[in-house]
Write a protein that holds these residues in place. Structure first.
Motif, PDB file in Angstrom:
ATOM      1  N   ALA A  49      45.522  28.772  41.619  1.00  0.00           N
ATOM      2  CA  ALA A  49      45.580  29.244  40.097  1.00  0.00           C
ATOM      3  C   ALA A  49      44.393  28.832  39.536  1.00  0.00           C
ATOM      4  O   ALA A  49      43.971  29.392  38.336  1.00  0.00           O
ATOM      5  CB  ALA A  49      46.826  28.312  39.835  1.00  0.00           C
ATOM      6  N   ALA A  50      43.741  27.674  39.754  1.00  0.00           N
ATOM      7  CA  ALA A  50      42.521  27.441  39.086  1.00  0.00           C
ATOM      8  C   ALA A  50      41.614  28.354  39.096  1.00  0.00           C
ATOM      9  O   ALA A  50      40.786  28.802  38.097  1.00  0.00           O
ATOM     10  CB  ALA A  50      42.067  26.024  39.561  1.00  0.00           C
ATOM     11  N   CYS A  51      41.269  28.839  40.320  1.00  0.00           N
ATOM     12  CA  CYS A  51      40.319  30.131  40.795  1.00  0.00           C
ATOM     13  C   CYS A  51      40.620  31.152  39.756  1.00  0.00           C
ATOM     14  O   CYS A  51      39.577  31.662  39.251  1.00  0.00           O
ATOM     15  CB  CYS A  51      40.251  30.476  42.066  1.00  0.00           C
ATOM     16  SG  CYS A  51      39.656  29.023  43.222  1.00  0.00           S
ATOM     17  N   PHE A  52      41.892  31.529  39.806  1.00  0.00           N
ATOM     18  CA  PHE A  52      42.246  32.868  38.953  1.00  0.00           C
ATOM     19  C   PHE A  52      42.090  32.363  37.222  1.00  0.00           C
ATOM     20  O   PHE A  52      41.424  33.516  36.619  1.00  0.00           O
ATOM     21  CB  PHE A  52      43.907  32.984  39.281  1.00  0.00           C
ATOM     22  CG  PHE A  52      44.572  34.236  38.343  1.00  0.00           C
ATOM     23  CD1 PHE A  52      44.262  35.515  38.657  1.00  0.00           C
ATOM     24  CD2 PHE A  52      45.173  33.896  37.261  1.00  0.00           C
ATOM     25  CE1 PHE A  52      44.467  36.314  37.687  1.00  0.00           C
ATOM     26  CE2 PHE A  52      45.630  34.961  36.430  1.00  0.00           C
ATOM     27  CZ  PHE A  52      45.241  36.092  36.747  1.00  0.00           C
ATOM     28  N   ALA A  53      42.340  31.320  36.967  1.00  0.00           N
ATOM     29  CA  ALA A  53      42.162  30.931  35.636  1.00  0.00           C
ATOM     30  C   ALA A  53      40.484  31.102  35.174  1.00  0.00           C
ATOM     31  O   ALA A  53      39.950  31.679  34.348  1.00  0.00           O
ATOM     32  CB  ALA A  53      42.626  29.674  35.239  1.00  0.00           C
ATOM     33  N   GLY A  54      39.677  30.608  36.349  1.00  0.00           N
ATOM     34  CA  GLY A  54      38.289  30.742  35.790  1.00  0.00           C
ATOM     35  C   GLY A  54      37.785  31.999  36.234  1.00  0.00           C
ATOM     36  O   GLY A  54      37.016  32.515  35.310  1.00  0.00           O
ATOM     37  N   ALA A  55      38.370  32.940  36.914  1.00  0.00           N
ATOM     38  CA  ALA A  55      37.968  34.380  37.011  1.00  0.00           C
ATOM     39  C   ALA A  55      38.442  35.003  35.914  1.00  0.00           C
ATOM     40  O   ALA A  55      37.469  35.882  35.400  1.00  0.00           O
ATOM     41  CB  ALA A  55      38.510  34.903  38.256  1.00  0.00           C
ATOM     42  N   TRP A  56      39.415  34.940  35.150  1.00  0.00           N
ATOM     43  CA  TRP A  56      39.851  35.489  34.045  1.00  0.00           C
ATOM     44  C   TRP A  56      38.949  35.002  32.850  1.00  0.00           C
ATOM     45  O   TRP A  56      38.750  35.896  31.935  1.00  0.00           O
ATOM     46  CB  TRP A  56      41.355  34.898  33.793  1.00  0.00           C
ATOM     47  CG  TRP A  56      42.000  35.457  32.247  1.00  0.00           C
ATOM     48  CD1 TRP A  56      41.650  35.244  31.184  1.00  0.00           C
ATOM     49  CD2 TRP A  56      42.729  36.828  32.256  1.00  0.00           C
ATOM     50  NE1 TRP A  56      42.270  35.915  30.050  1.00  0.00           N
ATOM     51  CE2 TRP A  56      42.807  36.978  30.951  1.00  0.00           C
ATOM     52  CE3 TRP A  56      43.189  37.573  33.194  1.00  0.00           C
ATOM     53  CZ2 TRP A  56      43.690  37.916  30.446  1.00  0.00           C
ATOM     54  CZ3 TRP A  56      44.268  38.613  32.545  1.00  0.00           C
ATOM     55  CH2 TRP A  56      44.277  38.844  31.331  1.00  0.00           C
ATOM     56  N   LEU A  57      38.623  33.711  32.682  1.00  0.00           N
ATOM     57  CA  LEU A  57      37.790  33.412  31.620  1.00  0.00           C
ATOM     58  C   LEU A  57      36.219  33.797  31.723  1.00  0.00           C
ATOM     59  O   LEU A  57      35.537  34.041  30.851  1.00  0.00           O
ATOM     60  CB  LEU A  57      37.590  31.946  31.464  1.00  0.00           C
ATOM     61  CG  LEU A  57      38.845  31.053  30.959  1.00  0.00           C
ATOM     62  CD1 LEU A  57      38.753  29.662  31.059  1.00  0.00           C
ATOM     63  CD2 LEU A  57      38.962  31.510  29.404  1.00  0.00           C
ATOM     64  N   ALA A  58      36.084  34.363  33.008  1.00  0.00           N
ATOM     65  CA  ALA A  58      34.561  34.845  33.377  1.00  0.00           C
ATOM     66  C   ALA A  58      34.725  36.488  32.949  1.00  0.00           C
ATOM     67  O   ALA A  58      33.694  36.807  32.393  1.00  0.00           O
ATOM     68  CB  ALA A  58      34.250  34.839  34.717  1.00  0.00           C
ATOM     69  N   LYS A  59      35.651  37.161  33.222  1.00  0.00           N
ATOM     70  CA  LYS A  59      35.820  38.522  33.153  1.00  0.00           C
ATOM     71  C   LYS A  59      37.056  39.399  32.472  1.00  0.00           C
ATOM     72  O   LYS A  59      37.392  40.485  32.848  1.00  0.00           O
ATOM     73  CB  LYS A  59      35.150  39.338  34.284  1.00  0.00           C
ATOM     74  CG  LYS A  59      33.736  39.479  34.249  1.00  0.00           C
ATOM     75  CD  LYS A  59      33.101  40.611  33.513  1.00  0.00           C
ATOM     76  CE  LYS A  59      31.509  40.770  33.845  1.00  0.00           C
ATOM     77  NZ  LYS A  59      31.178  41.931  33.086  1.00  0.00           N
ATOM     78  N   ALA A  60      38.029  38.552  32.477  1.00  0.00           N
ATOM     79  CA  ALA A  60      39.425  38.891  31.767  1.00  0.00           C
ATOM     80  C   ALA A  60      40.034  39.819  32.860  1.00  0.00           C
ATOM     81  O   ALA A  60      40.332  39.434  34.211  1.00  0.00           O
ATOM     82  CB  ALA A  60      39.223  39.729  30.509  1.00  0.00           C
ATOM     83  N   THR A  61      40.706  40.873  32.651  1.00  0.00           N
ATOM     84  CA  THR A  61      41.664  41.523  33.297  1.00  0.00           C
ATOM     85  C   THR A  61      41.062  41.993  34.714  1.00  0.00           C
ATOM     86  O   THR A  61      41.823  42.124  35.592  1.00  0.00           O
ATOM     87  CB  THR A  61      42.043  42.748  32.554  1.00  0.00           C
ATOM     88  OG1 THR A  61      41.016  43.380  32.068  1.00  0.00           O
ATOM     89  CG2 THR A  61      42.949  42.607  31.336  1.00  0.00           C
ATOM     90  N   VAL A  62      39.734  42.218  35.012  1.00  0.00           N
ATOM     91  CA  VAL A  62      39.182  42.522  36.116  1.00  0.00           C
ATOM     92  C   VAL A  62      39.633  41.444  36.981  1.00  0.00           C
ATOM     93  O   VAL A  62      39.655  41.689  38.497  1.00  0.00           O
ATOM     94  CB  VAL A  62      37.700  42.799  35.992  1.00  0.00           C
ATOM     95  CG1 VAL A  62      36.915  41.465  35.820  1.00  0.00           C
ATOM     96  CG2 VAL A  62      37.242  43.426  37.290  1.00  0.00           C
ATOM     97  N   ALA A  63      39.828  40.417  36.583  1.00  0.00           N
ATOM     98  CA  ALA A  63      40.031  39.141  37.712  1.00  0.00           C
ATOM     99  C   ALA A  63      41.404  39.475  38.486  1.00  0.00           C
ATOM    100  O   ALA A  63      41.558  39.066  39.654  1.00  0.00           O
ATOM    101  CB  ALA A  63      40.099  37.823  37.144  1.00  0.00           C
TER     102      ALA A  63
END
Length: 504
Positions: A182-196
């Motif tokens: 879940a933390a990895c998903f949150a970080g990816a979202w904050l990096a590039k939003a929906t593309v995560a």
């Protein structure tokens, strides 16, 4: 049969000491390529300029929540990379520099390399890990993006981490790692939003569906943690929606853009046909791209890793996302960056499989690869030698001598390749790549960017008189480094200025 030099070298690399030494050497070269003279070149790329303006405002104003560019909110991208670059700038000093702007990108690229190598080690042991690191070293475009102040490697690092965590959760039954996923998903979202969601979710969902385990994998605990991660990722959006007029329209436009249906207000539109990445992938991953035919053989021969689910998941990551990006109309080369560690793992596995299962075929396949590598070594030596001689003004004896030493590596590359000595060839390829790639990215590329930026800003480039003389007498030299058109433009501008001065 007495051991040969090839077998002794292979045994040493398989030993704990040899593996550690080789891996440290590889990581040292990769780290040097990423960080040495990171701030030497100007902020010349358009996307990097946008990030620079936002970070510069954050550093000067202390306002982190609402990114600002040219006096207006810049809401098209989540703020994680802005925050990382701002933090790097404030740790080092009171102002942003090109080096602090790019530091998070280079750091996360190194994380991608470490995670990809670790993934390979867990799948196939020491040789697999070493070959994966060499494959990543041999993907030139990876370093182009990694040394640029943009969010691609940050997104890539979180995605690779998420895939690795899923691997351990699914294949080693380590459900306690779900918070890390879940933390990895949150970080990816904050990096590039929906593309995560696409990058992390699609290959996992496809893999589980093909395994007929998708329904069983969707538990209340999983949904709760993913909703928590999504909530963390959406906090910034909620704050901006509540405090910045017009934010909703910007977010809506970017959501449509990410789905390939951008409206007129979208900040970026890059559309191309489904074949785009088929023609771009080789140039993105050269010289590692020479191994792509072997990867195709491996996927076909293994029936997409039918008997090895863990490797099948790695193949799903690359192939499913490659197809998905190809189908979506919006495309850019750097969208492939998160996929490169998975590709490197697959290339390394394909080489090892061909060596162990089809030795004769491997020997035949290695010969043309060795010939191309040898030609590339000579061309690379000429590229660097010419730069030392004509741009850096290194004494001819040293420049020609250095060029000769680099060009001479073509001989052992060719000999070991033609004789099918795979371990010696891999070691020689590393020793050939290391000085060339470090020099190219730490010195040559920053100089090229400096020349272009100076001419774009209508000021004199470094060593102006010499470059203008080259432009007249040996323009082909400047063509080699991609600055001939810029120098022609600068010369024409100077000629007009002189004519105007004479007229007055």
């Amino acid at each position: 049969m007495p051991p040969t030099a090839e077998s002794r070298l292979g045994a040493w690399l398989e030993s704990p000491r040899g593996f550690t030494t080789a891996l440290c050497a590889l990581l040292l070269v990769i780290t040097t390529t990423l960080f040495w003279r990171l701030g030497a070149g100007p902020v010349e790329h358009t996307t990097e300029r946008r990030v620079m303006k936002v970070v510069d405002h954050m550093v000067e104003s202390g306002e982190w929540l609402v990114p600002m560019k040219d006096g207006a909110p810049r809401l098209e991208k989540p703020p994680l990379y802005y925050w990382m670059a701002t933090l790097a700038s404030e740790v080092v000093g009171d102002a942003m520099t090109p080096g602090t702007l790019r530091f998070p990108s280079a750091l996360m690229a190194l994380v991608m390399v470490v995670l990809g190598t670790w993934w390979a080690y867990s799948l196939g042991g020491r040789k697999h890990a070493l070959l994966t690191a060499i494959a990543l070293l041999a993907m030139m475009h990876f370093f182009t993006i990694a040394r640029r102040g943009v969010a691609e490697t940050t997104l890539g690092a979180f995605c690779v981490a998420a895939w690795l965590v899923f691997d351990r959760m699914h294949f080693a039954a380590r459900a306690r790692l779900l918070p890390w996923f879940a933390a990895c998903f949150a970080g990816a979202w904050l990096a590039k939003a929906t593309v995560a969601v696409l990058l992390i979710g699609l290959p996992i969902a496809w893999f589980l569906w093909r395994e007929r385990k998708l329904r069983a994998a969707i538990s209340g605990r999983l949904v709760a943690w993913l909703l928590l991660a999504l909530g963390v990722g959406l906090v910034w959006y909620v704050w901006v929606l509540a405090s910045v007029p017009g934010a909703f329209d910007v977010f809506r436009s970017e959501l449509l853009n990410s789905a390939g249906a951008a409206d007129e207000e979208s900040s970026a539109r890059h559309y191309d046909g489904p074949h785009f990445y088929l023609k771009e992938l080789p140039s993105l991953t050269l010289p590692a791209a020479l191994l792509l035919p072997i990867l195709v053989w491996r996927l076909i021969a293994s029936k997409f890793h039918r008997d090895d689910p863990r490797k099948r998941f790695v193949a799903c990551v690359f192939v499913v996302l490659f197809i998905a990006w190809s189908i979506l109309p919006k495309k850019q080369r750097h969208y492939m960056i998160p996929l490169l560690p998975a590709l490197a793992v697959l290339l390394a596995d394909a080489m090892l499989a061909l060596w162990s299962e089809r030795r004769e075929l491997f020997t035949r396949a290695l010969k043309p690869i060795a010939a191309v590598f040898a030609i590339g070594a000579m061309l690379g030596a000429g590229y660097l030698g010419l730069w030392w001689l004509e741009v850096r003004h290194v004494p001819p004896v040293l420049a020609i001598g250095g060029m000769g030493v680099l060009a001479a590596t073509a001989i052992p590359l060719l000999v070991t390749g033609l004789r099918g000595r795979a371990v010696a060839f891999a070691c020689t390829a590393f020793l050939t790549l290391a000085p060339m790639i470090v020099t190219t990215f730490a010195w040559v590329r920053p100089w090229e960017d400096t020349v272009r930026a100076a001419i774009d800003d209508k000021i004199a480039p470094p060593d102006e008189a010499h470059l203008l003389r080259l432009s007249e007498q040996s323009p082909w030299i400047l063509k080699v480094y991609g600055v001939s058109d810029d120098l022609e433009e600068h010369a024409a501008r100077l000629a007009k200025r002189r004519m105007k001065t004479k007229g007055n």
